[in-house]
Design an enzyme around this catalytic site. Structure first.
Site, short mmCIF file in Angstrom:
data_model
loop_
_atom_site.label_atom_id
_atom_site.label_comp_id
_atom_site.label_asym_id
_atom_site.label_seq_id
_atom_site.Cartn_x
_atom_site.Cartn_y
_atom_site.Cartn_z
N GLU A 68 10.55 51.01 -4.92
CA GLU A 68 11.48 50.06 -5.52
C GLU A 68 12.46 50.77 -6.45
O GLU A 68 12.06 51.58 -7.29
CB GLU A 68 10.67 49.00 -6.29
CG GLU A 68 11.10 47.59 -6.04
CD GLU A 68 10.97 47.13 -4.58
OE1 GLU A 68 11.97 47.23 -3.83
OE2 GLU A 68 9.90 46.65 -4.20
N ASP A 118 18.48 47.27 1.84
CA ASP A 118 18.43 45.92 2.42
C ASP A 118 19.31 45.80 3.66
O ASP A 118 18.90 45.25 4.68
CB ASP A 118 18.88 44.88 1.38
CG ASP A 118 18.08 44.97 0.10
OD1 ASP A 118 17.02 45.63 0.11
OD2 ASP A 118 18.51 44.41 -0.91
#
Ligand code: GLA
Length: 383
Positions: A35, A173
């Site tokens: 992350e 993404d």
């Protein structure tokens, strides 16, 4: 899925009075681990999920772009022959930005009528915005047979979000929404965009639970984290935190604020965890995977400070049921949103029951539960 497609097609017919010629879908994603590492040129391990944005479309001979966004109850239109400027409607800027940067590379396409409809939960950290961008870019590319390779397409979408919308996101993404693989997670090296496909263990389900915590400052907090990482890289004298080690960080600890130190510590350790998690997943070593996900969550909580008390509570509740039979952590950009769990199929119901009881009791919030599968990236839908 079929229902969404039929709805999109019939909305097109109703609004425009003629049938669509193409339907494209682009999926949302869930990140298993890694992350905030993408914009530090590091590693991520996401998969595309079975929740998508669908676009029905038809070419026009003039330069008009007409858009109807069913889920936002919104309309937008602009002329490709004129400069594309920002709209006051938030959602429309993801669309306009993609048109602008596709046009920058390939100016030889004309107008389009579009209907947008999707089921990626909005604002939940499952990349509904990337799904929207990628579905638009794939629609333009497919309708007009533009020679855009998938990695370039993902970069165009990222540029739209960075430069047009103003969110300094990394590439993860848009990349996974474009290049996701059915039944696989992708280990992506965000420096050279090389990937390794890791098959998802058939004995595990991907469970996503939305905490339904909403945070108003996601974009500004996100951009701040990015700045802090850049500051750390500068002090460490490396191009990106990807190039730093924990030893190097410790040597320079006194030259930076405690906050910047902890931000860098998260990124450096998270890169290592992501590589180890990809290995554990490929070996079906679920105990190890669970440990890495747990450590990743604590690092996001204590060092990167992107979780929220309710999200931490949700992770603890799921962990209390899962034990070492799976893994759970917050997923996505943070400040609310979802947790992801990899859990044996027969533990889904026990988890659901305990969460239903405990999460509300502890936080006053109600969760939403999604069982997901790893899916292919964007493409044409056969109708
Ligand atoms: C958001 C961004 C991604 C990535 C994640 C955090 O989803 O769009 O680029 O940085 O946050 O890992």
């Amino acid at each position: 899925m079929q229902k969404m497609i039929q709805e999109t097609l019939s909305q097109f017919q109703t609004h425009y009075g003629y049938p669509a010629e193409l339907v494209i879908q682009a999926p949302g994603r869930v990140n298993l681990i890694g992350e905030h590492t993408d914009y530090n040129d590091g590693f991520v391990l996401p998969c595309a999920i079975n929740y998508s944005t669908f676009i029905a479309s038809k070419k026009r001979t003039d330069h008009q772009v007409n858009i109807i966004a069913v889920d936002f109850d919104g309309k937008d239109n602009f002329d490709l022959g004129k400069p594309i400027n920002k709209s006051e409607q938030g959602w429309a800027n993801y669309v306009r930005g993609v048109f602008k940067y596709v046009q920058e590379l390939h100016s030889d396409f004309t107008g389009i009528d579009l209907i947008i409809h999707g089921n990626v939960p909005l604002g939940a950290g499952l990349s509904s915005s990337a799904a929207l961008e990628v579905s638009i870019a794939t629609t333009i590319k497919t309708l007009y047979h533009l020679p855009i390779d998938p990695k370039t397409l993902a970069k165009i979408c990222q540029k739209a979000e960075n430069k047009f919308v103003g969110m300094n996101c990394g590439i993860m993404d848009q990349f996974i929404s474009t290049l996701g693989e059915k039944d696989h997670a992708l280990l992506i090296d965000c420096r050279n965009l090389e990937t390794q496909s890791i098959s998802m263990p058939t004995n595990l389900s991907v469970v996503i639970i939305n905490s339904n915590v909403k945070h108003g400052l996601v974009d500004s907090e996100y951009n701040l984290r990015r700045q802090q990482c850049e500051e750390a890289a500068q002090i460490l004298n490396v191009p990106k935190l990807r190039d730093a080690t924990i030893e190097l960080l410790e040597q320079h600890k006194t030259k930076m604020s405690n906050v910047v130190y902890r931000r860098a510590k998260h990124i450096i350790t998270e890169n290592t965890r992501t590589l180890e998690a990809a290995k554990a997943l490929s070996e079906n070593n679920i105990t190890k995977l669970g440990e890495l996900m747990q450590a990743g969550h604590l690092s996001m909580k204590d060092d990167f400070e992107i979780t929220a008390p309710a999200v931490d509570a949700l992770v603890d509740i799921v962990k209390s049921v899962l034990g070492n039979k799976g893994g759970v952590r917050m997923t996505g950009g943070g400040f609310g949103g979802c947790v992801v769990a990899l859990a044996p199929h027969d533990m889904i119901e026990p988890i659901r029951k305990v969460v239903e009881k405990e999460y509300y009791a502890q936080t006053g919030l109600r969760e939403s539960f999604y069982i997901c599968h790893a899916m292919n990236g964007a493409g044409k839908v056969s109708v």
